[in-house]
Design a protein around this motif. Structure first.
Motif, PDB file in Angstrom:
ATOM      1  N   ARG A  34       0.838  -1.201   0.000  1.00  0.00           N
ATOM      2  CA  ARG A  34       0.000   0.000   0.000  1.00  0.00           C
ATOM      3  C   ARG A  34       0.873   1.250   0.000  1.00  0.00           C
ATOM      4  NH1 ARG A  34      -2.618   1.928   5.379  1.00  0.00           N
ATOM      5  NH2 ARG A  34      -2.117   4.106   4.958  1.00  0.00           N
ATOM      6  N   PHE A  35       1.898   1.270   0.842  1.00  0.00           N
ATOM      7  CA  PHE A  35       2.823   2.406   0.889  1.00  0.00           C
ATOM      8  C   PHE A  35       3.547   2.562  -0.451  1.00  0.00           C
ATOM      9  CE2 PHE A  35       3.388   2.032   5.786  1.00  0.00           C
ATOM     10  CZ  PHE A  35       2.176   2.672   5.965  1.00  0.00           C
ATOM     11  N   TYR A  36       3.895   1.436  -1.075  1.00  0.00           N
ATOM     12  CA  TYR A  36       4.544   1.494  -2.385  1.00  0.00           C
ATOM     13  C   TYR A  36       3.653   2.193  -3.409  1.00  0.00           C
ATOM     14  CZ  TYR A  36       8.469  -1.677  -1.292  1.00  0.00           C
ATOM     15  OH  TYR A  36       9.624  -2.231  -0.801  1.00  0.00           O
ATOM     16  N   LEU A  37       2.372   1.806  -3.430  1.00  0.00           N
ATOM     17  CA  LEU A  37       1.445   2.412  -4.383  1.00  0.00           C
ATOM     18  C   LEU A  37       1.273   3.901  -4.130  1.00  0.00           C
ATOM     19  CD1 LEU A  37      -1.490  -0.136  -4.935  1.00  0.00           C
ATOM     20  CD2 LEU A  37      -0.067   0.921  -6.682  1.00  0.00           C
ATOM     21  N   GLU A  38       1.156   4.257  -2.885  1.00  0.00           N
ATOM     22  CA  GLU A  38       0.942   5.665  -2.541  1.00  0.00           C
ATOM     23  C   GLU A  38       2.183   6.518  -2.767  1.00  0.00           C
ATOM     24  OE1 GLU A  38      -0.436   5.133   1.433  1.00  0.00           O
ATOM     25  OE2 GLU A  38      -2.561   5.106   0.839  1.00  0.00           O
TER      26      GLU A  38
ATOM     27  N   LEU B  60      -0.070   5.593 -12.204  1.00  0.00           N
ATOM     28  CA  LEU B  60      -0.957   4.444 -12.378  1.00  0.00           C
ATOM     29  C   LEU B  60      -2.076   4.363 -11.344  1.00  0.00           C
ATOM     30  CD1 LEU B  60       1.672   1.639 -13.191  1.00  0.00           C
ATOM     31  CD2 LEU B  60       0.710   3.389 -14.699  1.00  0.00           C
ATOM     32  N   LYS B  61      -2.040   5.236 -10.344  1.00  0.00           N
ATOM     33  CA  LYS B  61      -2.998   5.090  -9.232  1.00  0.00           C
ATOM     34  C   LYS B  61      -4.445   5.315  -9.659  1.00  0.00           C
ATOM     35  CE  LYS B  61      -0.351   7.743  -6.674  1.00  0.00           C
ATOM     36  NZ  LYS B  61       0.165   8.587  -5.577  1.00  0.00           N
ATOM     37  N   ASN B  62      -4.650   6.019 -10.782  1.00  0.00           N
ATOM     38  CA  ASN B  62      -6.022   6.265 -11.233  1.00  0.00           C
ATOM     39  C   ASN B  62      -6.566   5.145 -12.114  1.00  0.00           C
ATOM     40  OD1 ASN B  62      -6.187   8.761  -9.909  1.00  0.00           O
ATOM     41  ND2 ASN B  62      -5.252   9.834 -11.637  1.00  0.00           N
ATOM     42  N   ASP B  63      -5.713   4.186 -12.450  1.00  0.00           N
ATOM     43  CA  ASP B  63      -6.191   3.039 -13.219  1.00  0.00           C
ATOM     44  C   ASP B  63      -7.210   2.251 -12.406  1.00  0.00           C
ATOM     45  OD1 ASP B  63      -5.771   0.911 -15.459  1.00  0.00           O
ATOM     46  OD2 ASP B  63      -5.495  -0.182 -13.570  1.00  0.00           O
TER      47      ASP B  63
ATOM     48  N   LEU C  55      -5.514  -0.807  -4.404  1.00  0.00           N
ATOM     49  CA  LEU C  55      -5.207   0.135  -3.330  1.00  0.00           C
ATOM     50  C   LEU C  55      -6.345   0.182  -2.316  1.00  0.00           C
ATOM     51  CD1 LEU C  55      -3.245   2.200  -2.193  1.00  0.00           C
ATOM     52  CD2 LEU C  55      -4.257   3.929  -3.717  1.00  0.00           C
ATOM     53  N   ASP C  56      -7.566   0.144  -2.814  1.00  0.00           N
ATOM     54  CA  ASP C  56      -8.740   0.106  -1.941  1.00  0.00           C
ATOM     55  C   ASP C  56      -8.730  -1.146  -1.068  1.00  0.00           C
ATOM     56  OD1 ASP C  56     -10.835   1.676  -1.198  1.00  0.00           O
ATOM     57  OD2 ASP C  56     -12.250   0.854  -2.653  1.00  0.00           O
ATOM     58  N   LEU C  57      -8.357  -2.273  -1.657  1.00  0.00           N
ATOM     59  CA  LEU C  57      -8.260  -3.532  -0.912  1.00  0.00           C
ATOM     60  C   LEU C  57      -7.204  -3.435   0.188  1.00  0.00           C
ATOM     61  CD1 LEU C  57      -8.599  -6.591  -0.392  1.00  0.00           C
ATOM     62  CD2 LEU C  57      -7.108  -6.995  -2.373  1.00  0.00           C
TER      63      LEU C  57
ATOM     64  N   LYS D 277       9.106  -0.666  -6.982  1.00  0.00           N
ATOM     65  CA  LYS D 277       7.835  -0.783  -6.263  1.00  0.00           C
ATOM     66  C   LYS D 277       6.775  -1.468  -7.125  1.00  0.00           C
ATOM     67  CE  LYS D 277       8.525   3.369  -3.397  1.00  0.00           C
ATOM     68  NZ  LYS D 277       9.905   3.682  -3.837  1.00  0.00           N
ATOM     69  N   LEU D 278       6.721  -1.068  -8.392  1.00  0.00           N
ATOM     70  CA  LEU D 278       5.709  -1.637  -9.286  1.00  0.00           C
ATOM     71  C   LEU D 278       5.931  -3.122  -9.535  1.00  0.00           C
ATOM     72  CD1 LEU D 278       5.358   1.338 -11.775  1.00  0.00           C
ATOM     73  CD2 LEU D 278       3.533   0.390 -10.351  1.00  0.00           C
ATOM     74  N   GLU D 279       7.173  -3.548  -9.567  1.00  0.00           N
ATOM     75  CA  GLU D 279       7.444  -4.982  -9.719  1.00  0.00           C
ATOM     76  C   GLU D 279       6.914  -5.756  -8.515  1.00  0.00           C
ATOM     77  OE1 GLU D 279      11.086  -8.087 -10.742  1.00  0.00           O
ATOM     78  OE2 GLU D 279      11.557  -6.054 -10.100  1.00  0.00           O
TER      79      GLU D 279
END
Length: 410
Positions: free
Chosen positions: A8-12, A19-22, A29-31, A98-100
């Protein structure tokens, strides 16, 4: 810190790749944000539904990486990645690492992060998504593949231009075409001299050499539009893209060019079946766009148009009432076609040329048929269709091939 919280921290924390709006990434991220809430069941179900509409999650995330529109991908596409500030390249490496990790998230990472034993027990009853593998050039150790990504974007572009080769201008914006005509130059028979002129001009354009706007005119069904589509398919791997506009969109030409001005790709602006009525406002606007406008020609755009008539304007009976008026109209007509630096003529073939196309298409399809019977049927087909043309020949061969495949007489 559990695995879900880390991801979650990686995504944020992503700072270059947006990519967060995909939809799928947003669902993940919601999960992760609801990992210790009763909503985790609902959120995982939603994430599973979205992920399983794709091949696998790792494949999906890697495609997002390859098609993202950001400072790095745009610079790489234009060959200027080495000019980026070191901070941006460090940001790219950080995001890729992070994305990997995010791409290879497993259902077990969710289970192990849930504190409630009851929730964990129910979660394990839910189906598991497929993690899969990334698409090339991404493999493993994404942050170490900067050079591979630079080369990928240099060849394939960035953002939507790396995913699609053809677009249509609709409601003042570019809309991608996912199912563009797959025709290849090798599929088109005869008209070699005409087609080579278009190929040579396109190759000059793609390589940044002087090139001309092109008018392909002549009889219907002779392969004018197919030639443009085939040229796009041939040179797409060199950064060529196409934007199709209608005659009604001609007033937007300068807007389109301004929108594309900073893009490193090369664009054919394609106007199919071009023809004007007398006093059509679009006529003058196209003339200005081809040559006269101050905001006209951009180095990364070129206009290709097809028409069944060289003079491009339909004449009414009143237009022919006197010789002076007729001469003025003729000069106006020629003033537009002359602004196309290259005019290529496609004329209906004679009987011999038509049957030669039929033979070549039959050979391509590996149709083992009696040549005399094939020619007789092809002539009958052309008679019913109202004339010989490459399009007529292709439709006839489609019919014959279908009949042969079904074991029917033709």
């Amino acid at each position: 810190m559990n695995k879900a919280q880390e991801l979650r921290f990686y995504l944020e924390a992503l700072c270059v790749y947006g990519l967060k709006n995909d939809t799928v990434i947003s669902s993940l991220l919601d999960l992760l944000r609801n990992i210790n809430s009763e909503k985790v069941l609902e959120k995982q179900s939603e994430f599973f539904r979205l992920v399983t509409s794709h091949k696998s999650f790792a494949e999906y995330v890697s495609r997002l990486v390859l098609t993202d529109d950001n400072a790095f991908t745009k610079a790489a596409a234009s060959g200027d990645a080495d000019k980026l500030p070191k901070a941006v390249l460090n940001g790219v490496k950080s995001d890729l690492e992070k994305l990997e990790a995010i791409a290879f998230i497993r259902p077990e990472d969710i289970y192990s992060s849930v504190e409630s034993e009851d929730l964990r027990k129910v979660l394990k009853t839910l189906p598991e998504w497929e993690t899969g593998e990334a698409v090339l050039p991404l493999k493993r150790n994404w942050k170490g593949q900067i050079n591979e990504l630079i080369e990928y974007h240099r060849k394939n572009g960035y953002g939507a231009y790396s995913k699609y080769t053809a677009f249509i201008w609709r409601d003042h914006s570019l809309c991608p075409i996912s199912g563009s005509d797959p025709v290849l130059l090798s599929d088109l028979k005869n008209y070699d001299t005409q087609r080579q002129k278009v190929i040579d001009n396109t190759e000059s354009f793609v390589n940044g050499y002087p090139s001309n706007n092109v008018l392909l005119y002549g009889d219907r069904g002779t392969g004018k539009s197919s030639t443009v589509h085939a040229v796009l398919n041939e040179y797409a791997k060199y950064g060529l893209r196409m934007i199709e506009i209608s005659k009604d969109d001609i007033p937007d030409l300068n807007l389109i060019r301004e929108q594309l001005a900073m893009c490193p790709m090369k664009f054919i602006i394609f106007i199919d079946d071009l023809c004007f009525d007398s006093h059509d406002d679009s006529f003058g606007k196209l003339k200005a766009a081809l040559e006269g406008s101050l905001s006209g020609r951009k180095p990364n755009t070129i206009i290709y148009a097809t028409s069944n008539r060289r003079h491009l304007i339909k004449e009414s009976f009143s237009d022919r009432e006197n010789d002076i008026n007729r001469n003025d109209i003729m000069q106006e007509q020629l003033s537009l076609s002359d602004r196309f630096g290259l005019c290529v003529t496609f004329i209906i073939p004679d009987k011999k040329g038509y049957l030669d196309i039929v033979d070549k298409l039959a050979a391509d399809r590996k149709l083992d048929t009696n040549r005399e019977k094939l020619h007789l049927a092809a002539e009958q087909w052309a008679s019913r269709k109202g004339g010989r043309s490459p399009r007529c020949a292709r439709q006839f061969i489609d019919y014959v091939e279908s009949a042969v495949m079904r074991g029917k007489e033709w």
